[in-house]
Write a protein that holds these residues in place. Structure first.
Motif, mmCIF file in Angstrom:
data_model
loop_
_atom_site.group_PDB
_atom_site.id
_atom_site.type_symbol
_atom_site.label_atom_id
_atom_site.label_comp_id
_atom_site.label_asym_id
_atom_site.label_seq_id
_atom_site.Cartn_x
_atom_site.Cartn_y
_atom_site.Cartn_z
ATOM 1 N N ASP A 1 8.396 1.737 -6.203
ATOM 2 C CA ASP A 1 9.267 2.832 -6.104
ATOM 3 C C ASP A 1 9.039 3.336 -4.447
ATOM 4 O O ASP A 1 8.070 3.722 -4.101
ATOM 5 N N LEU A 2 10.258 3.502 -3.749
ATOM 6 C CA LEU A 2 10.482 4.218 -2.616
ATOM 7 C C LEU A 2 11.163 5.351 -2.448
ATOM 8 O O LEU A 2 12.181 5.565 -3.338
ATOM 9 N N ILE A 3 10.881 6.277 -1.487
ATOM 10 C CA ILE A 3 11.550 7.584 -1.210
ATOM 11 C C ILE A 3 12.326 7.500 0.000
ATOM 12 O O ILE A 3 11.851 7.168 1.058
ATOM 13 N N LEU A 4 13.452 7.898 -0.086
ATOM 14 C CA LEU A 4 14.621 7.972 1.156
ATOM 15 C C LEU A 4 15.023 9.104 1.433
ATOM 16 O O LEU A 4 15.972 9.583 0.745
ATOM 17 N N ASN A 5 14.648 9.950 2.493
ATOM 18 C CA ASN A 5 15.423 11.254 2.530
ATOM 19 C C ASN A 5 16.960 11.179 2.914
ATOM 20 O O ASN A 5 17.434 10.236 3.771
ATOM 21 N N ASN A 6 17.774 12.173 2.378
ATOM 22 C CA ASN A 6 19.058 12.159 2.622
ATOM 23 C C ASN A 6 19.456 13.529 2.802
ATOM 24 O O ASN A 6 20.198 14.142 2.230
ATOM 25 N N SER B 1 0.909 -1.233 -0.175
ATOM 26 C CA SER B 1 0.100 -0.037 0.058
ATOM 27 C C SER B 1 0.795 1.384 -0.087
ATOM 28 O O SER B 1 2.000 1.276 0.573
ATOM 29 N N LEU B 2 0.433 2.322 -0.641
ATOM 30 C CA LEU B 2 1.240 3.538 -0.459
ATOM 31 C C LEU B 2 1.300 4.249 0.727
ATOM 32 O O LEU B 2 0.378 4.125 1.654
ATOM 33 N N GLY B 3 2.539 4.775 0.977
ATOM 34 C CA GLY B 3 2.875 5.495 2.207
ATOM 35 C C GLY B 3 3.240 4.601 3.148
ATOM 36 O O GLY B 3 3.594 5.196 4.396
ATOM 37 N N THR B 4 3.395 3.290 3.171
ATOM 38 C CA THR B 4 4.023 2.499 4.006
ATOM 39 C C THR B 4 5.351 2.668 4.406
ATOM 40 O O THR B 4 6.143 2.964 3.508
ATOM 41 N N LEU C 1 17.498 3.413 8.878
ATOM 42 C CA LEU C 1 16.840 4.298 7.861
ATOM 43 C C LEU C 1 15.361 3.878 7.467
ATOM 44 O O LEU C 1 14.991 2.585 7.574
ATOM 45 N N THR C 2 14.731 4.640 7.013
ATOM 46 C CA THR C 2 13.307 4.629 6.975
ATOM 47 C C THR C 2 12.700 4.888 5.522
ATOM 48 O O THR C 2 13.031 6.018 5.305
ATOM 49 N N ALA C 3 12.401 4.305 4.801
ATOM 50 C CA ALA C 3 11.949 4.882 3.331
ATOM 51 C C ALA C 3 10.349 4.746 3.322
ATOM 52 O O ALA C 3 9.793 3.862 3.950
ATOM 53 N N ILE D 1 3.530 2.324 -6.680
ATOM 54 C CA ILE D 1 3.474 1.041 -7.030
ATOM 55 C C ILE D 1 2.849 0.684 -8.213
ATOM 56 O O ILE D 1 1.790 1.036 -8.827
ATOM 57 N N ALA D 2 3.441 -0.335 -9.124
ATOM 58 C CA ALA D 2 3.326 -0.588 -10.627
ATOM 59 C C ALA D 2 1.818 -1.060 -10.397
ATOM 60 O O ALA D 2 1.100 -1.937 -9.400
#
Length: 417
Positions: A288-293, A250-253, A267-269, A274-275
Motif C-alpha cells: 500500500d502506498l500513499i500519494l499526496n493530492n 522497505s517501508l518509507g521508500t 508524482l511521488t508516492a 507491506i503485507a
C-alpha cells in the motif's frame, strides 16, 4: 618421253586421291577425332564437377545471425499497474426505514464530518417513540408507588406489625418495578437513536462521488446505497509485487507514479504498508502506498503505473528473446562455437523484459547466440555467421542475410553460362 612421264604422274596422283578418299582411311580419321573429343569432354566434365562441388559446398553453408548476451543491471525498474483510490472510501446506507424528505448534498460536493446529507421522514417511528415514552412514565409511576409502599411497610415492620414474608414481597415488587423502568429507559433510548438515523450525515471529510436517492423514495434498512463518499487527499494505491522481487521492499521508500493523462507531472508516492506474507493464489505481495493530492488534481478511480526501483543480488545476462528455443517446456539456445558449428544449450530463464529476456544460467558472455534460429538447424552443423547489431536493426540485418543467401543461391555456377 615427256608424255610418258606425265601419264605416270597422273596415275600416281589418281592413286593417292583414291587412297585418301578410301572408306578405311575415312573411318580411321573419324575414330581419331571421336577419341580426341571424348578425352576433351572428360577433362571438361571433371573440371566442371570440381567447380560445381566447390560451389555447392559454399552455398550449402547456412548463414545465421549471431549476438552476445550482456550483463544484466543489478538495479531493476519494475512497473506495476494500479488504481488511484481515496484514503478513506465509504458507502452510506440507511439505518432506519422511511421516505426521503430532502437531500442537501450531491455528487462532487465537498463535505465535512457531520454535515447533513439527507433527511428521512419516519412517522411510524415517531409514534413508537411517543408510545415508548408514555409506557416509561407508567412504569415510573408504578415504581414510585412501590417505593412509597415499601417505606410504609418498613415503618410497620419496626413496630412488629408485619411478617417478614409480606415485607419481602414489597421489596421484590420495588426491584421488579426498578427493572421495568430500566428496560423502558433503554427502549426509549433505542427509539431515540433510531429516530436520529433519520438524519444522514457525512462520516468524514471528503467528496461525494455517488448519490442514489430522490425525494419521496422509500428507504429501507435492507442495504440500499444512498451516498458514496471518498477522501481524496491523500490518495491510496495498492500494487501486487511478484514473489521474485517481494523481498526488496522497505517501508518509507519513495516511488514514482506515472499517469498517462499527465505525462509531464512528476508524482511521488510513499510505501506505507507491506503485507507480512505472499498471497498463495497470486504469488505476490501486497504493498500500500500513499500519494499526496493537496490540489485535488488527481481523481480516484484513475489508472496509474507505479515504478519500483529494486536492487538485486542475482547476476544475470540479458539476451534478445528471439534467441530462445522453447520446446516441450524446455528453454534452450543455439550457440556457434569457435569451429563455427552449432551447439544447443539449455538455459534458465529469469525476467521477461519484452524484447529481451534474463538468463540466469547456461551461457557466458563470450558465447555467440543464434538470433531467430531456423527449425532445420541440427547439432554440429557448420554455418556462416553475420553479426546482429541491435534489436532495432534486426529486420534489416535479417534482410541483408537473406539477400546475401539469395545472391549465393542464384549465382550461376562456373562453366554453366
Amino acid at each position: 618421253m615427256n608424255d610418258l612421264y606425265i601419264r605416270e604422274l597422273n596415275a600416281q596422283a589418281l592413286q593417292v586421291k583414291h587412297t585418301f578418299f578410301s572408306p578405311k582411311y575415312l573411318a580411321l580419321v573419324t575414330l581419331v577425332i571421336f577419341i580426341a573429343a571424348a578425352g576433351l569432354r572428360i577433362i571438361i566434365n571433371a573440371q566442371q564437377a570440381n567447380a560445381l562441388q566447390d560451389y555447392t559446398a559454399a552455398t550449402l553453408a547456412r548463414t545465421v545471425l549471431v549476438t552476445q548476451a550482456k550483463p544484466g543491471d543489478l538495479q531493476r525498474t519494475l512497473a506495476l499497474p494500479t488504481t488511484l483510490r481515496g484514503n478513506n472510501e465509504s458507502i452510506i446506507y440507511a439505518r432506519t426505514t422511511g421516505f426521503v424528505a430532502a437531500w442537501h448534498k450531491g455528487i462532487g460536493d465537498a463535505v465535512k464530518k457531520g454535515d447533513l446529507l439527507a433527511v428521512l421522514d419516519t412517522p411510524e417511528q415517531e409514534q413508537e417513540l411517543a408510545q415508548a415514552r408514555a409506557q416509561r412514565e407508567q412504569i415510573a409511576a408504578r415504581f414510585d408507588f412501590a417505593q412509597q409502599t415499601l417505606a410504609r411497610w418498613d415503618a410497620l415492620q419496626v413496630k412488629n406489625l408485619l411478617s417478614q414474608q409480606e415485607l419481602a414481597e414489597k421489596r421484590s415488587l420495588v426491584r421488579q418495578s426498578s427493572a421495568d423502568l430500566a428496560a423502558a429507559d433503554a427502549n426509549v433510548k433505542r427509539l431515540e437513536q433510531l429516530n436520529g438515523f433519520r438524519r444522514i450525515t457525512a462520516p468524514f471529510n471528503g467528496i461525494l462521488t455517488r448519490r442514489s436517492l430522490e425525494v419521496g423514495d422509500l428507504i429501507a434498512n435492507t442495504g440500499k446505497e444512498l451516498f458514496a463518499i471518498t477522501q481524496i487527499d491523500p490518495l491510496r494505491l495498492t500494487v501486487w509485487v511478484p514473489q521474485a522481487y517481494a523481498s526488496n521492499l522497505s517501508l518509507g521508500t519513495q516511488v514514482s507514479v506515472n499517469i498517462a493523462e499527465q505525462p509531464a507531472t512528476k508524482l511521488t508516492a510513499t510505501i506505507e504498508r507491506i503485507a507480512g506474507g505472499i498471497d498463495a493464489a497470486t504469488r505476490a505481495r501486497q504493498v500500500d502506498l500513499i500519494l499526496n493530492n493537496p490540489k485535488a488534481s488527481l481523481l480516484p478511480g484513475a489508472y496509474a503505473e507505479v515504478s519500483l526501483q529494486l536492487n538485486s543480488e542475482v547476476k544475470s545476462l540479458i539476451a534478445p528473446a528471439a534467441t530462445l528455443i522453447i520446446s516441450d517446456q524446455t528453454q534452450r539456445v543455439a550457440i556457434v562455437d569457435e569451429n563455427k558449428k552449432i551447439r544447443f544449450q539449455n538455459v534458465k530463464l529469469g525476467r521477461d523484459l519484452g524484447r529481451d529476456v534474463e538468463l540466469l544460467d547456461g551461457i557466458s558472455e563470450n558465447d555467440r547466440l543464434v538470433v531467430s534460429p531456423a527449425d532445420q538447424l541440427v547439432e554440429g552443423e557448420e554455418v556462416k555467421t553475420l553479426e546482429w547489431k541491435a534489436v532495432a536493426s534486426a529486420p534489416q540485418a535479417s534482410q541483408n542475410a537473406a539477400s546475401e543467401k539469395n545472391q549465393a543461391e542464384n549465382k550461376t555456377p562456373p562453366n554453366k553460362k
